[in-house]
Design an enzyme around this catalytic site. Structure first.
Site, mmCIF file in Angstrom:
data_model
loop_
_atom_site.group_PDB
_atom_site.id
_atom_site.type_symbol
_atom_site.label_atom_id
_atom_site.label_comp_id
_atom_site.label_asym_id
_atom_site.label_seq_id
_atom_site.Cartn_x
_atom_site.Cartn_y
_atom_site.Cartn_z
ATOM 1 N N LYS A 47 -1.033 0.730 -25.643
ATOM 2 C CA LYS A 47 -0.713 0.811 -26.940
ATOM 3 C C LYS A 47 0.726 0.590 -27.612
ATOM 4 C CE LYS A 47 -5.747 1.859 -26.655
ATOM 5 N NZ LYS A 47 -5.892 2.700 -25.117
ATOM 6 N N THR A 94 -3.343 6.071 -22.234
ATOM 7 C CA THR A 94 -2.707 4.747 -21.902
ATOM 8 C C THR A 94 -1.541 4.467 -21.583
ATOM 9 O OG1 THR A 94 -3.037 3.430 -23.428
ATOM 10 C CG2 THR A 94 -5.452 3.884 -21.495
ATOM 11 N N ASP A 97 -6.122 13.663 -25.449
ATOM 12 C CA ASP A 97 -5.825 11.823 -24.797
ATOM 13 C C ASP A 97 -5.161 11.671 -26.259
ATOM 14 O OD1 ASP A 97 -5.961 9.212 -24.716
ATOM 15 O OD2 ASP A 97 -8.188 9.513 -24.384
ATOM 16 N N GLU A 140 -0.775 5.199 -0.612
ATOM 17 C CA GLU A 140 -1.443 6.259 -0.624
ATOM 18 C C GLU A 140 -0.423 7.956 -0.619
ATOM 19 O OE1 GLU A 140 -4.045 4.269 1.508
ATOM 20 O OE2 GLU A 140 -6.301 4.578 0.228
ATOM 21 N N ARG A 151 -1.338 -2.231 -18.306
ATOM 22 C CA ARG A 151 -2.451 -2.068 -19.302
ATOM 23 C C ARG A 151 -2.861 -0.803 -18.185
ATOM 24 N NH1 ARG A 151 -6.403 -3.020 -22.173
ATOM 25 N NH2 ARG A 151 -4.459 -4.852 -23.322
ATOM 26 N N TYR A 179 0.869 -0.954 0.058
ATOM 27 C CA TYR A 179 0.083 0.101 0.151
ATOM 28 C C TYR A 179 1.096 1.328 0.363
ATOM 29 C CZ TYR A 179 -5.314 -0.743 0.274
ATOM 30 O OH TYR A 179 -6.853 -0.942 -0.041
HETATM 31 N N1 DSN Z 1 -11.387 0.507 -26.332
HETATM 32 C C1 DSN Z 1 -9.884 1.069 -27.023
HETATM 33 C C2 DSN Z 1 -9.476 0.722 -28.409
HETATM 34 O O1 DSN Z 1 -9.881 -0.302 -28.639
HETATM 35 O O2 DSN Z 1 -9.250 2.044 -29.341
HETATM 36 C C3 DSN Z 1 -9.616 2.671 -26.911
HETATM 37 O O3 DSN Z 1 -9.581 2.759 -25.236
#
Ligand code: DSN
Length: 426
Positions: A234, A231, A205, A61, A240, A59
């Site tokens: 990707k 994110t 984003d 925080e 993730r 933990y």
């Molecule tokens: N769900 C993702 C995508 O496939 O583009 C985006 O968050």
């Protein structure tokens, strides 16, 4: 199985044979199929090992040096490493690496400066935008008054004059930029100009394109935006999770809304994996990898154009593009099913101004992050287009699907899935 220690897999097998069987089957699926889902990637063994490490037990925080628990020396070290490396990668004033997901990162960007009921303007999900950019079924459309811009019907690209006009009409407090199914370079200076002209904050984003941005292969929004979210799994090829960057003036508000505003204890094992992924992304090999992602996407799109397929907007500047299958008399849903049976995984996707419902859709979305992580290049892209074409010309022919599936498996054997981030071979 690479990516996990043999001992760890044996522990799962002994404790829970059912989960072990599912993991093994998933590993086989990833190994034997060609995955063209634009938002997925295969993280390196080091990233996965960090994500499965003992830091899951801690933990923490708070923030490095200011925690609510003792014993945080080592998790402080990894969070500081993740922060320093993210700053180096994106050249931003401030970064918070604690968001559990891109969705939380976006929520934090909104709530750090907006009040419920404020107006936001984002790209329409039906035209390539994202759920968290104001969709009515998402928190972003429930909490805020959301308005949308889209793409031009003819060019299928963003019409910046139309965005300006929309912004003047709805006077948003936040202009949201970024997409999950738009293949063209985003003009961040122009978006900044639009936001400033109506007194709006600018949130960009970059979840899909963050690997390209980190390596300079897509312009960076950092100099222009108040907030940049992403994110990390990707094109960036990390664990993730999510991350938020911002101008120095918003740093305090962002940290406060992430914790204690939205989250409790940060996932320190995931933050360790982010640090590892960012180190990989800072290596010259990662730029070689991102260039391959781009080159492969161009080759795929060009091959489809030559075969009488409709590539939305005519091409791509990024890692992905949409195929409009209307002229092929096959729906996105049928295409997704037929291709998966042939060992090629894609997702159905609405095309701009689609008349079919999203669960059927007129198109599919194709992306090259995983094929490129496996080390595939132009010859393989040409071959893959030929297989996709064979399947889509006869979407109900199971013999063709079986023939392609075997050929796909043979190709996959030549390109093992845990391609080393350090390798520069093409
Ligand atoms: N769900 C993702 C995508 O496939 O583009 C985006 O968050």
């Amino acid at each position: 199985m690479m990516g996990y220690t043999i001992e760890a897999m044996h522990a799962i097998q002994e404790t829970d044979p059912d989960v072990y069987t599912a993991i093994q089957a998933e590993e086989q699926r990833q190994r034997e199929k060609l995955v063209l889902i634009a938002s997925e990637n295969y993280a390196s063994p080091a990233v996965m090992a960090a994500q499965g490490c003992v830091m899951t037990n801690k933990y923490a925080e708070g923030y490095p040096g200011r925690r609510y628990y003792g014993g945080c020396q080592h998790v402080d070290s990894v969070e500081e490493l993740a922060i320093d490396r993210a700053k180096q990668l994106f050249d931003c004033d401030h970064v918070n690496v604690q968001p559990h997901s891109g969705s939380t990162a976006n929520m934090a960007a909104y709530l750090s400066v907006l009040k419920p009921g404020d107006t936001i303007l984002g790209m329409d999900l039906a035209q390539g935008g994202h759920l968290t950019h104001g969709s009515r079924v998402n928190f972003s459309g429930i909490i805020f008054q959301s308005h949308f811009y889209g793409v031009d019907r003819e060019t299928e690209m963003i019409d910046y004059d139309a965005v300006q006009q929309k912004a003047e009409e709805c006077r948003p407090r936040m202009l949201v930029v970024g997409a999950s199914a738009y293949s063209r370079t985003l003009d961040f200076p122009r978006f900044q100009h639009i936001a400033q002209s109506v007194g709006a904050y600018l949130l960009v984003d970059i979840a899909h394109i963050s690997g390209l941005v980190a390596t300079g292969l897509h312009p960076s929004p950092v100099p222009y935006a108040d907030f940049v979210t992403t994110t990390t799994h990707k094109t960036l090829r990390g664990p993730r999770a999510g991350m938020i960057m911002c101008k120095a003036e918003h740093a305090k508000a962002v940290n406060k809304i992430i914790f204690p505003g939205l989250q409790g204890g940060p996932l320190m094992h995931v933050i360790a994996a982010k640090a590892v992924a960012f180190k990989e992304a800072l290596s010259p090999a990662f730029t070689v990898y991102q260039q391959r992602v781009l080159d492969n996407a161009h080759t795929l799109a060009n091959e489809f154009n030559q075969r009488d397929y409709r590539v939305v907007s005519g091409g791509t500047d990024t890692h992905l593009f949409l195929l409009n299958l209307t002229n092929k008399n096959v729906t996105g849903k049928e295409a997704e099913t037929a291709l998966d049976a042939a060992g090629i995984t894609v997702n159905k996707n609405a095309v701009p101004y689609d008349e079919k419902p999203p669960a059927v859709a007129s198109g599919i979305r194709l992306g090259t992050p995983i094929l490129s992580t496996r080390g595939m290049g132009a010859d393989e892209m040409t071959q893959i287009v030929s297989w996709i074409d064979q399947v889509l010309e006869h979407p109900h022919d199971t013999q063709i699907q079986e023939h392609v599936r075997k050929a796909v498996k043979a190709l996959c054997t030549r390109f093992p899935i845990f391609y080393s981030a350090q390798s520069t071979s093409a």
